[in-house]
Enzyme design. Structure first.
Site, PDB file in Angstrom:
ATOM      1  N   HIS A 260      11.854 -13.958   4.622  1.00  0.00           N
ATOM      2  CA  HIS A 260      13.261 -13.609   4.833  1.00  0.00           C
ATOM      3  C   HIS A 260      12.923 -14.592   5.782  1.00  0.00           C
ATOM      4  CE1 HIS A 260      13.411  -8.965   6.178  1.00  0.00           C
ATOM      5  NE2 HIS A 260      12.324  -9.441   5.027  1.00  0.00           N
TER       6      HIS A 260
ATOM      7  N   ASP B 249       2.856   1.272  -3.806  1.00  0.00           N
ATOM      8  CA  ASP B 249       1.283   2.141  -4.650  1.00  0.00           C
ATOM      9  C   ASP B 249       0.514   2.348  -4.372  1.00  0.00           C
ATOM     10  OD1 ASP B 249       0.192  -0.261  -5.275  1.00  0.00           O
ATOM     11  OD2 ASP B 249       1.225  -1.009  -6.447  1.00  0.00           O
TER      12      ASP B 249
ATOM     13  N   GLU C 243      -3.060  -6.098   6.614  1.00  0.00           N
ATOM     14  CA  GLU C 243      -2.022  -6.102   7.307  1.00  0.00           C
ATOM     15  C   GLU C 243      -1.045  -7.545   7.444  1.00  0.00           C
ATOM     16  OE1 GLU C 243      -1.717  -3.421  11.254  1.00  0.00           O
ATOM     17  OE2 GLU C 243       0.864  -3.813  10.849  1.00  0.00           O
TER      18      GLU C 243
ATOM     19  N   GLY D 202      17.080 -22.036   4.359  1.00  0.00           N
ATOM     20  CA  GLY D 202      15.592 -21.560   3.845  1.00  0.00           C
ATOM     21  C   GLY D 202      14.487 -21.704   4.258  1.00  0.00           C
TER      22      GLY D 202
ATOM     23  N   ASP E   3      -1.690  -5.734  -8.662  1.00  0.00           N
ATOM     24  CA  ASP E   3      -1.695  -5.685  -9.973  1.00  0.00           C
ATOM     25  C   ASP E   3      -0.375  -5.158 -10.995  1.00  0.00           C
ATOM     26  OD1 ASP E   3      -0.962  -3.034  -8.421  1.00  0.00           O
ATOM     27  OD2 ASP E   3      -3.395  -2.857  -9.465  1.00  0.00           O
TER      28      ASP E   3
ATOM     29  N   HIS F  25       5.528  -6.319  -4.102  1.00  0.00           N
ATOM     30  CA  HIS F  25       5.435  -5.385  -3.454  1.00  0.00           C
ATOM     31  C   HIS F  25       4.677  -4.375  -4.062  1.00  0.00           C
ATOM     32  CE1 HIS F  25       9.998  -4.945  -1.672  1.00  0.00           C
ATOM     33  NE2 HIS F  25       8.556  -5.712  -0.814  1.00  0.00           N
ATOM     34  N   SER F  26       3.557  -5.082  -4.857  1.00  0.00           N
ATOM     35  CA  SER F  26       2.322  -4.776  -5.828  1.00  0.00           C
ATOM     36  C   SER F  26       1.167  -4.449  -4.199  1.00  0.00           C
ATOM     37  CB  SER F  26       2.086  -5.123  -6.488  1.00  0.00           C
ATOM     38  OG  SER F  26       0.372  -5.533  -6.632  1.00  0.00           O
TER      39      SER F  26
ATOM     40  N   ASP G 245       6.121  -0.168   6.333  1.00  0.00           N
ATOM     41  CA  ASP G 245       5.834  -0.094   8.065  1.00  0.00           C
ATOM     42  C   ASP G 245       6.502   1.327   9.240  1.00  0.00           C
ATOM     43  OD1 ASP G 245       3.375  -0.319   8.299  1.00  0.00           O
ATOM     44  OD2 ASP G 245       3.378  -2.069   9.070  1.00  0.00           O
TER      45      ASP G 245
ATOM     46  N   THR H 161      -2.709   1.601  -5.093  1.00  0.00           N
ATOM     47  CA  THR H 161      -3.296  -0.020  -5.495  1.00  0.00           C
ATOM     48  C   THR H 161      -2.881  -0.641  -4.480  1.00  0.00           C
ATOM     49  OG1 THR H 161      -2.093  -0.785  -7.209  1.00  0.00           O
ATOM     50  CG2 THR H 161      -4.247   0.527  -7.654  1.00  0.00           C
TER      51      THR H 161
HETATM   52  C1  HEM Z   1      14.922  -7.226  -2.934  1.00  0.00           C
HETATM   53  C2  HEM Z   1      15.515  -7.415  -1.878  1.00  0.00           C
HETATM   54  C3  HEM Z   1      13.539  -6.930  -0.756  1.00  0.00           C
HETATM   55  C4  HEM Z   1      13.546  -5.594   0.532  1.00  0.00           C
HETATM   56  C5  HEM Z   1      15.307  -4.945   0.206  1.00  0.00           C
HETATM   57  C6  HEM Z   1      12.905  -5.869   0.837  1.00  0.00           C
HETATM   58  C7  HEM Z   1      12.690  -4.677   1.486  1.00  0.00           C
HETATM   59  C8  HEM Z   1      11.545  -4.145   2.576  1.00  0.00           C
HETATM   60  C9  HEM Z   1      11.283  -3.255   3.607  1.00  0.00           C
HETATM   61  C10 HEM Z   1      12.352  -2.701   3.962  1.00  0.00           C
HETATM   62  C11 HEM Z   1       9.903  -3.307   3.774  1.00  0.00           C
HETATM   63  C12 HEM Z   1       8.988  -2.187   4.625  1.00  0.00           C
HETATM   64  C13 HEM Z   1       9.294  -3.063   5.452  1.00  0.00           C
HETATM   65  C14 HEM Z   1       8.442  -1.773   7.132  1.00  0.00           C
HETATM   66  O1  HEM Z   1       8.712  -0.815   6.699  1.00  0.00           O
HETATM   67  O2  HEM Z   1       8.259  -2.508   7.518  1.00  0.00           O
HETATM   68  C15 HEM Z   1       9.091  -4.358   2.997  1.00  0.00           C
HETATM   69  C16 HEM Z   1       7.808  -4.761   3.030  1.00  0.00           C
HETATM   70  C17 HEM Z   1       7.413  -5.603   2.350  1.00  0.00           C
HETATM   71  N1  HEM Z   1       8.060  -7.075   1.137  1.00  0.00           N
HETATM   72 FE1  HEM Z   1      10.126  -6.826   0.705  1.00  0.00          FE
HETATM   73  N2  HEM Z   1      11.827  -6.605   0.478  1.00  0.00           N
HETATM   74  C18 HEM Z   1      12.882  -6.985  -0.408  1.00  0.00           C
HETATM   75  C19 HEM Z   1      12.282  -8.271  -1.572  1.00  0.00           C
HETATM   76  C20 HEM Z   1      11.251  -8.929  -1.122  1.00  0.00           C
HETATM   77  C21 HEM Z   1      10.292 -10.097  -1.741  1.00  0.00           C
HETATM   78  C22 HEM Z   1      11.129 -11.149  -2.561  1.00  0.00           C
HETATM   79  C23 HEM Z   1       9.377 -10.509  -0.386  1.00  0.00           C
HETATM   80  C24 HEM Z   1       8.320 -11.424  -0.788  1.00  0.00           C
HETATM   81  C25 HEM Z   1       7.767 -12.344  -1.680  1.00  0.00           C
HETATM   82  C26 HEM Z   1       9.046  -9.280   0.044  1.00  0.00           C
HETATM   83  C27 HEM Z   1       7.372  -8.758   0.459  1.00  0.00           C
HETATM   84  C28 HEM Z   1       7.696  -7.878   1.003  1.00  0.00           C
HETATM   85  C29 HEM Z   1       5.908  -7.636   1.599  1.00  0.00           C
HETATM   86  C30 HEM Z   1       5.081  -8.562   1.161  1.00  0.00           C
HETATM   87  C31 HEM Z   1       6.093  -6.441   1.939  1.00  0.00           C
HETATM   88  C32 HEM Z   1       4.961  -5.835   2.375  1.00  0.00           C
HETATM   89  C33 HEM Z   1       5.209  -5.759   4.243  1.00  0.00           C
HETATM   90  C34 HEM Z   1       4.261  -5.059   5.180  1.00  0.00           C
HETATM   91  O3  HEM Z   1       2.854  -3.690   4.584  1.00  0.00           O
HETATM   92  O4  HEM Z   1       3.503  -5.247   6.254  1.00  0.00           O
HETATM   93  N3  HEM Z   1      10.138  -8.494  -0.189  1.00  0.00           N
HETATM   94  N4  HEM Z   1      10.068  -5.007   1.637  1.00  0.00           N
END
Ligand code: HEM
Length: 343
Positions: A72, A215, A61, A85, A222, A197-198, A203, A217
């Protein structure tokens, strides 16, 4: 031999010797580690501390949280609206930035800010470098990630970013494409970055706080994410963001999205390059020092893209008019997805 030729040979030799010196130059850090530049020294102890005390050397996590935090922090950059930035303002000005809808509350970023901030007390690094380093280092615990570049030397942040620069899951493809373009990132960068997001999970948006993966996996970097976001609906137990659904089907993004399904190497390379761009938003790379040597090489992953369970091409939504959806084998064992948070 003419004087001109002699001069050209001498210049070539001098520049080769300069390049060789740069390649072989080494400094011994106060803790005995050897680095190519003194600016990299602080990151040896930080690397050990993060690996042992934050990530526990696992693809868990906290790794996902730090990767998300890099997004962010860094995307909060706009030539017209402001924001520094990749400057660590999300740590230094947490009191302000965690009140933004994309970060606090349902945004779900405050836990990651509170576990990372204490590392600033014991290590002589800036907040921007800490966020970028934690993101780049953490993912090396997940098989299949690329070794991404890490540059050190971001100055301290000077102000909180303005609200509204971090996309939210309800944003349309138009809104996301426009926001990334304003920050200096292309539509290809968006798709490449979303390979993150792979290994992602939801949460707060699901309310369960147990890590519903994007997904089947969730611990492996992947291409399953690019397959499963094209299915008519998410697998039971998995989460699907409306923004991912939209981008998987949008004319500007769907073909690259689909191409990653059968080309994980391209996915890895593109993700690595886009992460470098993201981590440099607001900075001039020439003013930073390349400390990529501190980032371990992650374990490889052998590509094995599949349709979960008994699903077939008939379960896939149409998108990308240029190329047909690839033929895939089925994996009958995968019909539901388990939560991945470790508690
Ligand atoms: C297109 C724009 C994006 C949106 C709208 C978005 C939105 C979200 C949302 C809503 C979650 C779930 C949060 C939760 O419920 O805890 C999430 C998780 C995540 N996002 Fe994105 N995201 C975007 C782009 C990105 C980018 C560019 C990255 C990294 C370079 C990223 C990395 C992650 C990661 C690693 C998670 C998992 C976090 C966890 O497991 O606690 N996201 N994202």
């Amino acid at each position: 031999m003419s004087f001109k030729t002699l001069f050209a040979l001498a210049s070539a030799a001098a520049s080769l010797s300069g390049a060789f010196t740069a390649l072989t130059r080494r400094v011994t850090c106060p803790d005995g580690n050897v680095a190519t530049d003194a600016a990299c020294c602080s990151f040896f102890a930080l690397r050990d501390d993060l690996q042992n005390n934050l990530f526990s050397n696992e693809c868990g996590e906290e790794v996902r949280g730090m990767l998300r935090l890099t997004f962010h922090d860094s995307i909060a950059f706009s030539p017209t609206l402001g924001g520094g930035g990749a400057d660590g303002s999300i740590l230094t000005f947490a009191d302000t930035e965690l009140t933004f809808a994309a970060n606090g509350g349902n945004g779900g970023v405050e836990d990651f800010v509170s576990v990372l901030t204490p590392f600033l007390q014991n290590h002589n690094v800036t907040p921007g470098d800490l966020v970028a380093f934690a993101g780049a280092l953490g993912i090396t615990n997940c098989a299949g990630t690329p070794q991404i570049q890490f540059f050190a030397g971001r100055p301290d942040p000077v102000a909180a970013a303005p609200d509204g620069l971090v996309n939210q899951p309800g944003d349309s493809a138009d809104i996301i494409v426009a926001r990334f373009a304003d920050a200096g990132l292309t539509t290809d960068d968006i798709v490449s970055l979303l390979a993150s997001h792979s290994i992602g999970a939801a949460d707060t948006i699901t309310g369960a706080n147990r890590g519903a993966p994007f997904d089947s996996t969730g611990h492996v970097f992947d291409s399953q994410f690019f397959i499963e976001t094209r299915l008519h609906s998410a697998l039971p137990g998995a989460a699907r963001l409306p923004s991912d659904t939209a981008l998987a089907r949008d004319d500007r993004t769907s073909c690259l999205w689909q191409s990653f399904i059968t080309d994980e190497d391209a996915m890895r390379t593109a993700f690595g390059l886009a992460m470098t761009k993201l981590s440099l938003l607001g900075h001039d790379q020439s003013e930073l020092v390349d400390c990529t040597e501190l980032i371990p090489v992650p374990a490889p992953h052998v590509p094995d893209p599949f349709f979960p369970g008994t699903l077939t091409i008939t379960d896939v939504d149409a998108a990308c008019t240029q190329t047909p959806f690839p033929a895939l084998t089925q994996n009958p064992a995968v019909t539901t997805v388990a939560h991945i948070n470790e508690f």
